[in-house]
Design a protein around this motif. Structure first.
Motif, mmCIF file in Angstrom:
data_model
loop_
_atom_site.group_PDB
_atom_site.id
_atom_site.type_symbol
_atom_site.label_atom_id
_atom_site.label_comp_id
_atom_site.label_asym_id
_atom_site.label_seq_id
_atom_site.Cartn_x
_atom_site.Cartn_y
_atom_site.Cartn_z
ATOM 1 N N GLN A 142 9.928 47.859 34.492
ATOM 2 C CA GLN A 142 8.513 47.569 34.688
ATOM 3 C C GLN A 142 7.798 47.305 33.372
ATOM 4 O O GLN A 142 8.229 47.743 32.307
ATOM 5 C CB GLN A 142 7.828 48.731 35.412
ATOM 6 C CG GLN A 142 8.314 48.921 36.827
ATOM 7 C CD GLN A 142 8.158 47.656 37.644
ATOM 8 O OE1 GLN A 142 7.059 47.172 37.863
ATOM 9 N NE2 GLN A 142 9.277 47.099 38.075
ATOM 10 N N ASP A 151 2.457 49.012 34.158
ATOM 11 C CA ASP A 151 2.862 49.577 35.451
ATOM 12 C C ASP A 151 3.603 50.896 35.271
ATOM 13 O O ASP A 151 3.453 51.807 36.081
ATOM 14 C CB ASP A 151 3.734 48.583 36.221
ATOM 15 C CG ASP A 151 2.950 47.346 36.653
ATOM 16 O OD1 ASP A 151 1.793 47.514 37.067
ATOM 17 O OD2 ASP A 151 3.493 46.244 36.553
ATOM 18 N N LYS A 193 1.618 54.091 35.335
ATOM 19 C CA LYS A 193 1.037 54.478 36.623
ATOM 20 C C LYS A 193 2.041 55.150 37.552
ATOM 21 O O LYS A 193 1.658 55.642 38.607
ATOM 22 C CB LYS A 193 0.457 53.252 37.338
ATOM 23 C CG LYS A 193 -0.713 52.625 36.612
ATOM 24 C CD LYS A 193 -1.329 51.506 37.413
ATOM 25 C CE LYS A 193 -0.331 50.434 37.732
ATOM 26 N NZ LYS A 193 -0.894 49.291 38.443
ATOM 27 N N LEU A 194 3.306 55.173 37.175
ATOM 28 C CA LEU A 194 4.315 55.783 38.037
ATOM 29 C C LEU A 194 4.096 57.292 38.134
ATOM 30 O O LEU A 194 3.977 57.982 37.123
ATOM 31 C CB LEU A 194 5.721 55.511 37.511
ATOM 32 C CG LEU A 194 6.251 54.102 37.729
ATOM 33 C CD1 LEU A 194 7.563 53.907 36.983
ATOM 34 C CD2 LEU A 194 6.444 53.820 39.200
ATOM 35 N N ILE A 229 5.910 51.001 43.831
ATOM 36 C CA ILE A 229 4.807 50.668 42.924
ATOM 37 C C ILE A 229 4.291 49.290 43.301
ATOM 38 O O ILE A 229 5.027 48.453 43.825
ATOM 39 C CB ILE A 229 5.256 50.687 41.442
ATOM 40 C CG1 ILE A 229 4.046 50.533 40.511
ATOM 41 C CG2 ILE A 229 6.282 49.613 41.171
ATOM 42 C CD1 ILE A 229 4.382 50.792 39.052
#
Length: 168
Positions: free
Chosen positions: A79, A83, A86-87, A95
């Motif tokens: 990713q 991104d 934000k995991l 996601i």
């Protein structure tokens, strides 16, 4: 000129001037677009980490360090940094990408599972700050760059290069 030292800014200036001149033509303020003959600067591509560079990073940053967890999330999820930050622990497999809006189901690679289990993570985000709050993308980028430097790697070993290595 701006383009030689900062080609991205040169390309942005070119794009803005192209639109401005197109608007001027549309409003009959100009007959031509003098910017249309100017080519964009070639920005190039990011370095893809080699197997030797990946191994050097792993050697310097053992499981259980935040650097190793960040490295594993970027490498094994493939990713973008925006991104990866934000995991959450609760949604490791799913996601929605920020750039494309595409929802993804990401299989958890065994090496990523080991890194997640080893931590450190004291919040809901996989890669959080020391208080468990979400990390900003630029902070993660800096974390990887600093860790790579401390592992003896060249400055071209940046976070985006891990995404490219994942694609390899």
């Amino acid at each position: 000129p701006i383009g030689r030292e900062k080609p991205g800014m040169g390309n942005l200036a070119r794009a803005i001037l192209m639109r401005l001149m197109s608007y001027a033509i549309k409003k009959n303020l100009r007959n031509d677009n003098p910017v249309s003959g100017i080519e964009a600067y070639n920005i190039g591509t990011r370095h893809t980490w080699t197997d030797a560079e990946l191994d050097a990073f792993r050697q310097r940053w053992p499981l259980g360090t935040r650097e190793r967890l960040a490295f594993a999330v970027l490498l094994y999820s493939g990713q973008r940094v925006s991104d990866a930050v934000k995991l959450k622990r609760s949604d490791v497999l799913t996601i929605t990408q920020k750039k494309t809006g595409t929802p993804l189901n990401i299989p958890v690679h065994p090496a990523l599972a080991r890194a997640i289990k080893a931590g450190p993570s004291n919040g809901i985000y996989l890669i959080g700050n020391v208080n468990g709050r979400p990390m900003k993308a630029q902070t993660l980028t800096k974390l990887i760059s600093t860790a790579a430097e401390r592992a003896g790697l060249q400055p071209h070993c940046v976070a985006h290069g891990l995404r490219k290595a994942a694609m390899r």
